[in-house]
Design a protein around this motif. Structure first.
Motif, PDB file in Angstrom:
ATOM      1  N   VAL A 284       0.883  -1.174   0.000  1.00  0.00           N
ATOM      2  CA  VAL A 284       0.000   0.000   0.000  1.00  0.00           C
ATOM      3  C   VAL A 284       0.915   1.216   0.000  1.00  0.00           C
ATOM      4  N   SER A 285       0.817   2.028  -1.051  1.00  0.00           N
ATOM      5  CA  SER A 285       1.637   3.234  -1.169  1.00  0.00           C
ATOM      6  C   SER A 285       0.739   4.450  -1.046  1.00  0.00           C
ATOM      7  N   ASP A 286       1.065   5.326  -0.111  1.00  0.00           N
ATOM      8  CA  ASP A 286       0.280   6.532   0.168  1.00  0.00           C
ATOM      9  C   ASP A 286       0.984   7.741  -0.442  1.00  0.00           C
ATOM     10  N   PHE A 287       0.271   8.488  -1.298  1.00  0.00           N
ATOM     11  CA  PHE A 287       0.838   9.644  -1.982  1.00  0.00           C
ATOM     12  C   PHE A 287       0.244  10.978  -1.528  1.00  0.00           C
ATOM     13  N   PHE A 288      -0.583  10.986  -0.489  1.00  0.00           N
ATOM     14  CA  PHE A 288      -1.271  12.201  -0.069  1.00  0.00           C
ATOM     15  C   PHE A 288      -0.329  13.365   0.248  1.00  0.00           C
ATOM     16  N   ARG A 289       0.863  13.088   0.784  1.00  0.00           N
ATOM     17  CA  ARG A 289       1.759  14.146   1.267  1.00  0.00           C
ATOM     18  C   ARG A 289       2.898  14.496   0.316  1.00  0.00           C
ATOM     19  N   VAL A 290       2.853  14.011  -0.914  1.00  0.00           N
ATOM     20  CA  VAL A 290       3.911  14.292  -1.878  1.00  0.00           C
ATOM     21  C   VAL A 290       3.745  15.712  -2.415  1.00  0.00           C
ATOM     22  N   THR A 291       4.839  16.485  -2.371  1.00  0.00           N
ATOM     23  CA  THR A 291       4.803  17.845  -2.927  1.00  0.00           C
ATOM     24  C   THR A 291       5.416  17.894  -4.323  1.00  0.00           C
ATOM     25  N   SER A 292       6.327  16.948  -4.629  1.00  0.00           N
ATOM     26  CA  SER A 292       6.846  16.833  -5.995  1.00  0.00           C
ATOM     27  C   SER A 292       7.426  15.441  -6.192  1.00  0.00           C
ATOM     28  N   PHE A 293       7.208  14.925  -7.387  1.00  0.00           N
ATOM     29  CA  PHE A 293       7.762  13.645  -7.812  1.00  0.00           C
ATOM     30  C   PHE A 293       8.737  13.971  -8.913  1.00  0.00           C
TER      31      PHE A 293
ATOM     32  N   LEU B 244      -2.244   1.983  -4.740  1.00  0.00           N
ATOM     33  CA  LEU B 244      -1.700   3.333  -4.705  1.00  0.00           C
ATOM     34  C   LEU B 244      -2.821   4.223  -4.196  1.00  0.00           C
ATOM     35  N   VAL B 245      -2.635   4.785  -3.007  1.00  0.00           N
ATOM     36  CA  VAL B 245      -3.673   5.550  -2.319  1.00  0.00           C
ATOM     37  C   VAL B 245      -3.386   7.036  -2.442  1.00  0.00           C
ATOM     38  N   GLY B 246      -4.423   7.799  -2.783  1.00  0.00           N
ATOM     39  CA  GLY B 246      -4.307   9.248  -2.764  1.00  0.00           C
ATOM     40  C   GLY B 246      -3.617   9.857  -3.957  1.00  0.00           C
ATOM     41  N   SER B 247      -3.989   9.437  -5.144  1.00  0.00           N
ATOM     42  CA  SER B 247      -3.435  10.049  -6.349  1.00  0.00           C
ATOM     43  C   SER B 247      -3.802  11.532  -6.373  1.00  0.00           C
ATOM     44  N   THR B 248      -2.800  12.372  -6.574  1.00  0.00           N
ATOM     45  CA  THR B 248      -3.026  13.822  -6.645  1.00  0.00           C
ATOM     46  C   THR B 248      -2.470  14.326  -7.974  1.00  0.00           C
TER      47      THR B 248
ATOM     48  N   PRO C  41       4.157  -9.254 -12.809  1.00  0.00           N
ATOM     49  CA  PRO C  41       3.039  -9.861 -12.076  1.00  0.00           C
ATOM     50  C   PRO C  41       2.567  -9.010 -10.884  1.00  0.00           C
ATOM     51  N   ILE C  42       2.006  -7.880 -11.217  1.00  0.00           N
ATOM     52  CA  ILE C  42       1.481  -6.952 -10.215  1.00  0.00           C
ATOM     53  C   ILE C  42       0.061  -6.577 -10.630  1.00  0.00           C
ATOM     54  N   ARG C  43      -0.871  -6.679  -9.684  1.00  0.00           N
ATOM     55  CA  ARG C  43      -2.219  -6.141  -9.891  1.00  0.00           C
ATOM     56  C   ARG C  43      -2.213  -4.761  -9.248  1.00  0.00           C
ATOM     57  N   LEU C  44      -2.224  -3.741 -10.068  1.00  0.00           N
ATOM     58  CA  LEU C  44      -2.124  -2.367  -9.588  1.00  0.00           C
ATOM     59  C   LEU C  44      -3.517  -1.780  -9.427  1.00  0.00           C
ATOM     60  N   HIS C  45      -3.772  -1.197  -8.250  1.00  0.00           N
ATOM     61  CA  HIS C  45      -5.060  -0.588  -7.935  1.00  0.00           C
ATOM     62  C   HIS C  45      -4.812   0.857  -7.504  1.00  0.00           C
ATOM     63  N   VAL C  46      -5.368   1.811  -8.211  1.00  0.00           N
ATOM     64  CA  VAL C  46      -5.267   3.212  -7.819  1.00  0.00           C
ATOM     65  C   VAL C  46      -6.582   3.556  -7.143  1.00  0.00           C
ATOM     66  N   VAL C  47      -6.515   3.868  -5.831  1.00  0.00           N
ATOM     67  CA  VAL C  47      -7.729   4.113  -5.046  1.00  0.00           C
ATOM     68  C   VAL C  47      -7.635   5.471  -4.364  1.00  0.00           C
ATOM     69  N   PRO C  48      -8.793   6.120  -4.130  1.00  0.00           N
ATOM     70  CA  PRO C  48      -8.760   7.464  -3.559  1.00  0.00           C
ATOM     71  C   PRO C  48      -8.428   7.535  -2.072  1.00  0.00           C
ATOM     72  N   GLY C  49      -8.666   6.460  -1.311  1.00  0.00           N
ATOM     73  CA  GLY C  49      -8.417   6.539   0.123  1.00  0.00           C
ATOM     74  C   GLY C  49      -8.296   5.170   0.774  1.00  0.00           C
TER      75      GLY C  49
END
Length: 146
Positions: free
Chosen positions: A47-56, A85-89, A109-117
């Motif tokens: 589970v990867s949280d991206f809510f606090r990223v200011t720049s990639f 992947l949680v919190g795409s901004t 072999p990755i099932r990638l899920h982009v979810v809001p929260g």
């Protein structure tokens, strides 16, 4: 630190929180260090949280290299792992789209899920609401959505 990893053995998953300015160096060093830890088991969900990223600050070449390493790490597994992947901004969306495209193109072999929260992450991974206690307090603010 822009990348913080916590292994949650009770849930068989790795929780990664990205914050601030994330560069390829942090991305490569921290994630590879996770896979070397004794409590990490191949095949754990992530589970990867991206809510606090200011720049990639990751371009195509770096993302290509990162997905190649992902394939080296996960490519020999018998079944795909789930990565949420949680919190795409607006800041993280280009990197997420690049990662998503390269994962698909390389048949990793990755099932990638982009979810809001976090509620959607729990549902995607089929985890009960009680599992929210394993995540930092900022995940609890969405409890009303469960």
């Amino acid at each position: 630190m822009p990348v913080s990893l916590t292994i949650i053995p009770e849930l068989d998953l790795v929780h990664i929180v990205y914050s601030g300015r994330v560069t390829p160096q942090e991305l490569f060093v921290e994630t590879q260090a996770c896979y070397q830890r004794p409590d990490y088991q191949p095949g754990m969900s992530e589970v990867s949280d991206f809510f606090r990223v200011t720049s990639f600050e990751i371009g195509y070449d770096e993302m290509h290299k990162f997905t190649t390493r992902s394939n080296e790490t996960h490519g020999s597994l018998d079944s795909p792992i789930d990565i949420c992947l949680v919190g795409s901004t607006k800041v993280s969306e280009p990197a997420i789209l690049m990662y998503e495209g390269l994962i698909a193109a390389k048949n990793i072999p990755i099932r990638l899920h982009v979810v809001p929260g976090y509620p959607e992450m729990l549902a995607t991974l089929n985890l009960p609401e009680e599992c929210l206690k394993y995540f930092p307090d900022f995940g609890h603010q969405e409890r009303h959505l469960l």
